[in-house]
Write a protein that holds these residues in place. Structure first.
Motif, PDB file in Angstrom:
ATOM      1  N   PRO A 205       0.836  -1.212   0.000  1.00 22.55           N
ATOM      2  CA  PRO A 205       0.000   0.000   0.000  1.00 22.55           C
ATOM      3  C   PRO A 205       0.870   1.261   0.000  1.00 22.55           C
ATOM      4  O   PRO A 205       1.874   1.328   0.716  1.00 22.55           O
ATOM      5  CB  PRO A 205      -0.804  -0.129   1.291  1.00 22.55           C
ATOM      6  CG  PRO A 205       0.048  -0.968   2.187  1.00 22.55           C
ATOM      7  CD  PRO A 205       0.799  -1.913   1.290  1.00 22.55           C
ATOM      8  N   TRP A 229       0.928   5.021  10.782  1.00 23.63           N
ATOM      9  CA  TRP A 229       0.490   4.084   9.747  1.00 23.63           C
ATOM     10  C   TRP A 229       1.586   3.090   9.392  1.00 23.63           C
ATOM     11  O   TRP A 229       1.333   1.885   9.266  1.00 23.63           O
ATOM     12  CB  TRP A 229       0.057   4.879   8.514  1.00 23.63           C
ATOM     13  CG  TRP A 229      -0.573   4.049   7.438  1.00 23.63           C
ATOM     14  CD1 TRP A 229      -1.791   3.436   7.472  1.00 23.63           C
ATOM     15  CD2 TRP A 229      -0.004   3.768   6.153  1.00 23.63           C
ATOM     16  NE1 TRP A 229      -2.024   2.791   6.280  1.00 23.63           N
ATOM     17  CE2 TRP A 229      -0.955   2.977   5.451  1.00 23.63           C
ATOM     18  CE3 TRP A 229       1.190   4.112   5.525  1.00 23.63           C
ATOM     19  CZ2 TRP A 229      -0.727   2.523   4.145  1.00 23.63           C
ATOM     20  CZ3 TRP A 229       1.414   3.669   4.225  1.00 23.63           C
ATOM     21  CH2 TRP A 229       0.472   2.883   3.555  1.00 23.63           C
ATOM     22  N   ARG A 233       1.529  -0.861   9.514  1.00 19.81           N
ATOM     23  CA  ARG A 233       1.546  -1.468   8.185  1.00 19.81           C
ATOM     24  C   ARG A 233       2.994  -1.670   7.756  1.00 19.81           C
ATOM     25  O   ARG A 233       3.587  -0.839   7.080  1.00 19.81           O
ATOM     26  CB  ARG A 233       0.828  -0.560   7.165  1.00 19.81           C
ATOM     27  CG  ARG A 233      -0.670  -0.389   7.384  1.00 19.81           C
ATOM     28  CD  ARG A 233      -1.432  -1.693   7.240  1.00 19.81           C
ATOM     29  NE  ARG A 233      -1.308  -2.277   5.916  1.00 19.81           N
ATOM     30  CZ  ARG A 233      -2.276  -2.264   5.003  1.00 19.81           C
ATOM     31  NH1 ARG A 233      -3.438  -1.672   5.265  1.00 19.81           N
ATOM     32  NH2 ARG A 233      -2.095  -2.851   3.846  1.00 19.81           N
ATOM     33  N   GLY A 236       3.797  -0.884   4.212  1.00 25.13           N
ATOM     34  CA  GLY A 236       3.370   0.394   3.655  1.00 25.13           C
ATOM     35  C   GLY A 236       4.517   1.306   3.257  1.00 25.13           C
ATOM     36  O   GLY A 236       5.628   1.216   3.792  1.00 25.13           O
ATOM     37  N   ASP A 344      -5.985   3.511   6.054  1.00 22.60           N
ATOM     38  CA  ASP A 344      -6.275   2.071   6.040  1.00 22.60           C
ATOM     39  C   ASP A 344      -7.629   1.793   5.395  1.00 22.60           C
ATOM     40  O   ASP A 344      -7.776   0.860   4.593  1.00 22.60           O
ATOM     41  CB  ASP A 344      -6.257   1.514   7.466  1.00 22.60           C
ATOM     42  CG  ASP A 344      -4.912   0.920   7.844  1.00 22.60           C
ATOM     43  OD1 ASP A 344      -4.164   0.512   6.933  1.00 22.60           O
ATOM     44  OD2 ASP A 344      -4.611   0.866   9.042  1.00 22.60           O
ATOM     45  N   VAL A 347      -7.322   2.226   1.617  1.00 28.07           N
ATOM     46  CA  VAL A 347      -6.651   1.091   0.971  1.00 28.07           C
ATOM     47  C   VAL A 347      -7.611  -0.092   0.866  1.00 28.07           C
ATOM     48  O   VAL A 347      -7.746  -0.722  -0.188  1.00 28.07           O
ATOM     49  CB  VAL A 347      -5.373   0.702   1.740  1.00 28.07           C
ATOM     50  CG1 VAL A 347      -4.810  -0.616   1.210  1.00 28.07           C
ATOM     51  CG2 VAL A 347      -4.326   1.806   1.644  1.00 28.07           C
TER      52      VAL A 347
END
Length: 393
Positions: A205, A229, A233, A236, A344, A347
């Motif tokens: 992502p 984030w 993640r 990410g 999130d 995504v």
């Protein structure tokens, strides 16, 4: 027709305005551009007119672009215009019917005594006229003496803000921003190519912030959200594009250090890309286009361009941003945890929102925007009688 720019430097308003100039030329209008500054020092970058993508696009299309040769951001820059500068401006104005001013800042030049009188259409791209320094007073002066024939507002928030600041309602016309839908579109090949260039896995992502480094953009909020984030993640990545979004900007470096608590950001997952001339590629490679601005925005171009390339918009509620992304993305409070959660959600919901993005493309069409500008300019020209605007030269 003459368009007057304060200068050529990175920013959505100049991209939109230059696209309008190109579109009007494509439609048969004679176009010329005059820039007050030939070089601008801001956002921790030196930006020369000749290096700017908008300048190159205009000159490649045969639009003549000149400047008064000034440099913005260096000691000694003056608000007083010299005789040779006024003579150059007068020559540029001599054989035009209408002047299009990119924002209100060039009015400090156009308001100078002794210049030819021409009706001026002012393109307004902010929702905070009170933060434009003396430019708002220059706009009021030009309206009071009858020079300003119309103001184009790129958003309803712009119209409301300038009306509240005393601009007569009948002068304010809303023409929403539009983009080239052929250039800005989902493109799997572009997505793969940029991810390969940056070492980002195909399935990872990606969140992009496309903004110049400026206080109104609230880069610290974006970075604090990025830290939260990226922690949750591990696959990410975040991209930062725009003037000043490079390792060479010490203020950005300090913001990163502060946001990440003095730690280094996760290796290879925070990408500082600076100014890019291939934003359609950057957006196509991204899953989320983020905006964390605190004030000043009207109709942010990054949200529109990103959405048209398939990225889901996540924005703070500033200007017309909430209306632009309604049904297509997410609006968040200015809280890093809330922003990270919205990323999130974006995504996860990208596939479900894709049909709505595809169905809404014509709403953001460049063709619609340019046709609206052309109609307004034609009306201004048709309504002008030279005796009401006597020559003073």
């Amino acid at each position: 027709m003459l368009s007057v720019y304060e200068g050529f430097f990175s920013g959505g308003a100049r991209i939109v305005h230059s696209d309008v100039v190109l579109g009007l030329r494509e439609g048969g209008q004679y176009q010329r551009v005059l820039s007050v500054y030939a070089e601008v020092h801001r956002e921790a970058t030196r930006q020369r007119m000749e290096d700017d993508a908008c300048y190159r696009a205009l000159t490649a299309a045969g639009v003549g672009v000149g400047s008064l040769g000034r440099t913005f951001g260096v000691r000694g820059d003056s608000a007083v215009f010299s005789g040779p500068e006024l003579a150059e401006t007068a020559r540029a104005m001599a054989d035009v019917d209408v002047i299009l001013s990119l924002k209100e800042q060039p009015l400090s030049l156009l308001n100078q005594a002794g210049l030819p009188r021409r009706p001026v259409v002012v393109a307004l791209h902010r929702s905070d006229p009170e933060n434009q320094g003396p430019a708002l007073d220059e706009l009021r002066t030009a309206i009071a003496d009858g020079t300003v024939a119309a103001c184009v507002c790129c958003a309803e928030s712009t119209r409301a803000a300038y009306q509240a600041a005393g601009v007569p309602a009948e002068l304010l016309h809303v023409i929403p921003n539009g983009v080239d839908l052929v250039r800005f579109r989902p493109d799997p090949a572009r997505r793969i190519a940029l991810r390969a260039e940056l070492g980002i896995p195909d399935a990872a992502p990606v969140v992009v912030l496309a903004a110049r480094y400026a206080a109104m953009k609230n880069v610290p909020l974006f970075l604090r959200a990025a830290r939260a984030w990226l922690r949750d993640r591990p696959d990410g990545h975040v991209l930062l594009c725009g003037a000043g979004m490079t390792d060479a900007n010490p203020e950005l470096g300090a913001d990163i250090a502060d946001a990440f608590g003095g730690e280094r950001p996760p290796a290879g997952r925070v990408h500082l890309l600076g100014v890019r001339r291939d934003m359609e590629v950057v957006y196509a490679a991204s899953d989320v286009v983020a905006l964390t601005s605190a004030w000043g925005e009207a109709a942010p171009l990054c949200l529109i361009e990103g959405m048209m390339c398939g990225a889901i918009p996540v924005t703070t509620d500033v200007g017309d941003s909430a209306a632009i992304v309604s049904g297509l993305g997410f609006v968040t409070p200015p809280d890093p945890q809330a922003v990270a959660r919205a990323w999130d959600e974006a995504v996860a919901g990208r596939g479900a929102l894709a049909p709505a993005l595809a169905a809404g493309r014509e709403r953001f069409s460049r063709t619609r925007m340019i046709a609206s500008y052309a109609e307004l300019i034609d009306r201004v020209h048709a309504g002008v009688t030279r005796p009401s605007l006597p020559e003073t030269l």
